[in-house]
Structures are given as C-alpha cells and as structure tokens.
Design a protein around this motif. Structure first.
Motif, PDB file in Angstrom:
ATOM      1  N   ILE A   1     -44.469 -44.712  44.351  1.00  0.00           N
ATOM      2  CA  ILE A   1     -44.208 -44.803  42.915  1.00  0.00           C
ATOM      3  C   ILE A   1     -44.603 -43.489  42.248  1.00  0.00           C
ATOM      4  O   ILE A   1     -45.689 -42.961  42.495  1.00  0.00           O
ATOM      5  CB  ILE A   1     -45.024 -45.968  42.289  1.00  0.00           C
TER       6      ILE A   1
ATOM      7  N   THR B   1     -44.920 -40.879  38.665  1.00  0.00           N
ATOM      8  CA  THR B   1     -45.387 -40.981  37.286  1.00  0.00           C
ATOM      9  C   THR B   1     -44.804 -39.796  36.522  1.00  0.00           C
ATOM     10  O   THR B   1     -44.267 -38.861  37.122  1.00  0.00           O
ATOM     11  CB  THR B   1     -46.927 -40.892  37.165  1.00  0.00           C
TER      12      THR B   1
ATOM     13  N   ILE C   1     -48.042 -45.011  32.914  1.00  0.00           N
ATOM     14  CA  ILE C   1     -48.454 -45.705  34.147  1.00  0.00           C
ATOM     15  C   ILE C   1     -48.793 -47.164  33.868  1.00  0.00           C
ATOM     16  O   ILE C   1     -48.628 -48.004  34.734  1.00  0.00           O
ATOM     17  CB  ILE C   1     -49.604 -44.972  34.899  1.00  0.00           C
TER      18      ILE C   1
ATOM     19  N   TYR D   1     -45.723 -49.142  34.453  1.00  0.00           N
ATOM     20  CA  TYR D   1     -45.465 -49.362  35.881  1.00  0.00           C
ATOM     21  C   TYR D   1     -46.285 -50.549  36.369  1.00  0.00           C
ATOM     22  O   TYR D   1     -45.807 -51.385  37.139  1.00  0.00           O
ATOM     23  CB  TYR D   1     -45.806 -48.107  36.702  1.00  0.00           C
TER      24      TYR D   1
ATOM     25  N   PHE E   1     -49.489 -45.261  43.763  1.00  0.00           N
ATOM     26  CA  PHE E   1     -48.823 -44.119  43.128  1.00  0.00           C
ATOM     27  C   PHE E   1     -48.780 -42.982  44.136  1.00  0.00           C
ATOM     28  O   PHE E   1     -49.731 -42.782  44.918  1.00  0.00           O
ATOM     29  CB  PHE E   1     -49.558 -43.709  41.858  1.00  0.00           C
TER      30      PHE E   1
ATOM     31  N   ALA F   1     -39.882 -45.452  42.839  1.00  0.00           N
ATOM     32  CA  ALA F   1     -39.598 -45.625  41.417  1.00  0.00           C
ATOM     33  C   ALA F   1     -39.940 -44.356  40.643  1.00  0.00           C
ATOM     34  O   ALA F   1     -40.991 -43.752  40.821  1.00  0.00           O
ATOM     35  CB  ALA F   1     -40.402 -46.795  40.850  1.00  0.00           C
TER      36      ALA F   1
ATOM     37  N   ARG G   1     -39.046 -44.718  37.275  1.00  0.00           N
ATOM     38  CA  ARG G   1     -39.118 -45.389  35.978  1.00  0.00           C
ATOM     39  C   ARG G   1     -39.683 -46.788  36.225  1.00  0.00           C
ATOM     40  O   ARG G   1     -39.472 -47.367  37.308  1.00  0.00           O
ATOM     41  CB  ARG G   1     -37.761 -45.441  35.297  1.00  0.00           C
ATOM     42  N   PRO G   2     -40.385 -47.320  35.220  1.00  0.00           N
ATOM     43  CA  PRO G   2     -41.102 -48.582  35.440  1.00  0.00           C
ATOM     44  C   PRO G   2     -40.233 -49.689  36.023  1.00  0.00           C
ATOM     45  O   PRO G   2     -40.659 -50.413  36.920  1.00  0.00           O
ATOM     46  CB  PRO G   2     -41.597 -48.938  34.037  1.00  0.00           C
TER      47      PRO G   2
ATOM     48  N   VAL H   1     -40.038 -50.363  39.895  1.00  0.00           N
ATOM     49  CA  VAL H   1     -41.185 -50.762  40.727  1.00  0.00           C
ATOM     50  C   VAL H   1     -40.856 -52.066  41.463  1.00  0.00           C
ATOM     51  O   VAL H   1     -40.375 -53.014  40.854  1.00  0.00           O
ATOM     52  CB  VAL H   1     -42.463 -50.944  39.875  1.00  0.00           C
TER      53      VAL H   1
END
Ligand code: ZN
Ligand code: FE
Ligand code: FE
Ligand code: ZN
Length: 270
Positions: free
Chosen positions: A7, A9, A19, A22, A36, A230, A232-233, A236
């Motif tokens: 993931i 950020t 974050i 997310y 992350f 990801a 973008r949130p 996820v």
C-alpha cells in the motif's frame, strides 16, 4: 487472515488520500493486517539517474513517512499496521541500498524491478519501446534482473514479479521457462513473492504473477503474500478474493507475514 502488504501513501507524490483514509477502507473490507510500502527514495543512484516523480523524493520525506505510519500504529487497534517499503532493484547498487535501509525500523522490504537499464518499462509514455524491441529479448532481460533481485539478499518479498506484461505485451510461447528459473531463484534467495492485484487495473488485466508462475513457486516451496499496490484509499484490499483463489488453486494454504524482517507463516481464510 486477510492481509494487504503493498500500500502506497501520498509521501511518494503520486498516490492520493490520507493514511487515515487507507485505514478506514482496510477496516471496511475486514483486513487483519495492512502494510504500507511506499517507494524508497532513489538515493542509492547517481543524481542523473534519479527520478523524484516515482519515489519519496528525499530521505527526510522517508523519515517523515515512517514517523507518520508509527503514529498511525499507535492510534489504530484494528487492523494491525506494518511498516514496509518498496525498493527499486537496480543491479550494482546492493550495498548502497543495504546501508541506506539499515537505520529504519522496517517490518519488510519489497524489491521491485521497474526498469531495464534506463528504460522505465512500466510507464505508459515509454510504451512504444515494446514495439521497437524483440518481446522475447525484453522478457529475457526482465526475468534476468528479477532473478538477481531474488538472490540479492536485500528483500523479503519480490513485488509484481511479472510486471513486464503490464501493457499486454505477452510472450507467444508462454512463461514456463522463466517461471521455473524465477522460482528457483526465489528459493535460493529465501524470498517470498506477492500476489499483486494491481495488474487487473492495467491493460494486461491479469494479476501479477500469472498462475503458471504461482504453481512453479509452490512447487519450489516459495512463500507468498498478498498486495493491492493501492495508490488511493479505495484500492486497499482490492481483488484479494481472486488472489486467494489463485493461491489456493496453486496449492497454498499459508501465507508469509513479517515483523521486523522476520518471516512468519500464517493460515488465511476467505
Ligand atoms: Zn507507485
Ligand atoms: Fe512497483
Ligand atoms: Fe507499489
Ligand atoms: Zn508496485
């Protein structure tokens, strides 16, 4: 155990959302663990070869990323939050990368190949290079570098290991030979491989890696993890059901997870 260990950020400059957003999506999809793994600064490369658009631009920015994720860990009960990093693998810079990573309290390091020489083959603007070169040669060179990454000792996980197919340029005779060699390299190097669902969102519309590679990895006893990549949130945990289905299909019953760079095998459920 439902996990997503890949993931990004907004610290890298090309991802969106806070974050906290997310984490909210991770909670909504029911992840037990989220990791992350933002792009490590390209400080190991000579100035002329760095491209600040594709990684956290500065080491100060990277320290700030670590600090922000640590703070998030303290304020979040569920899911468990891991601190990882995605590092560009470039042949010849291993020792430099190793010493730059050493000070950071990382749970795991993902090694990814995004370039062949100076060709950033996963960026759309460079797409035409695929028609200029022989596809078989491109795959040969790509897998040669990924195998080096696997045995470099730098990484815990190899990221999107057949990324070279991203734009849909495929090998007419399939991947069998590369799959065998790559799986053997992973076994020798003691790395895990992620099932990365971002391929479904690119022209190839297929998970990284292809099922044939996954089967070769299982045959060589190479552990796997899951990642959405990801940026973008809302991405996820995306398409993890398919990733889990493919893993089961290949024979897997456990996945690898990492704390402070120590691997642990855990069972997963749907
Ligand atoms: Zn990125
Ligand atoms: Fe990547
Ligand atoms: Fe990534
Ligand atoms: Zn990636």
């Amino acid at each position: 155990m439902l996990v997503d260990l890949h993931i990004h950020t907004k610290a890298c400059g090309h991802a969106e959302g806070t974050i906290q957003e997310y984490v909210r999506v991770a909670q909504a999809v029911g992840l037990q663990q989220m990791g992350f793994s933002d792009h490590f600064p390209q400080y190991f490369l000579p100035m002329a070869h760095r491209d600040p658009r594709w990684a956290v631009p500065t080491m100060a920015g990277f320290r700030e990323y670590i600090r922000a994720v640590q703070e998030l860990q303290r304020e979040t009960a569920q899911p468990e939050i891991l601190i990882g990093v995605e590092v560009d693998y470039r042949p010849g810079w291993c020792e430099r990368v190793r010493s730059l990573l050493r000070p950071f309290p990382l749970d795991y390091v993902i090694g990814s190949v995004h370039q062949i020489g100076d060709w950033a083959f996963d960026i759309l603007a460079d797409d035409e290079e695929y028609s200029r070169r022989d596809i078989a040669d491109i795959y040969e060179e790509y897998f040669h570098i990924v195998c080096q990454a696997a045995t470099s000792g730098l990484f815990d996980i190899i990221g999107h290991c057949d990324l070279i197919k991203k734009f849909g340029y495929r090998l007419p005779n399939g991947l069998a030979g590369h799959a065998e060699r790559f799986a053997a390299a992973c076994r020798a190097g003691g790395v895990a491989v992620e099932i990365n669902t971002s391929g479904l969102r690119y022209p190839v519309q297929e998970v990284f890696p292809a099922q044939i590679i996954l089967s070769a990895l299982f045959a060589q006893n190479v552990p796997i993890t899951f990642g959405s990549d990801a940026h973008r949130p809302e991405d996820v945990g995306r398409d993890l059901e398919l990733a889990m289905h493919m893993a089961r299909e290949a024979g897997y019953k456990k996945i690898a997870t990492f704390r402070r760079r120590r691997r642990e095998m855990v069972s997963w459920h749907d």
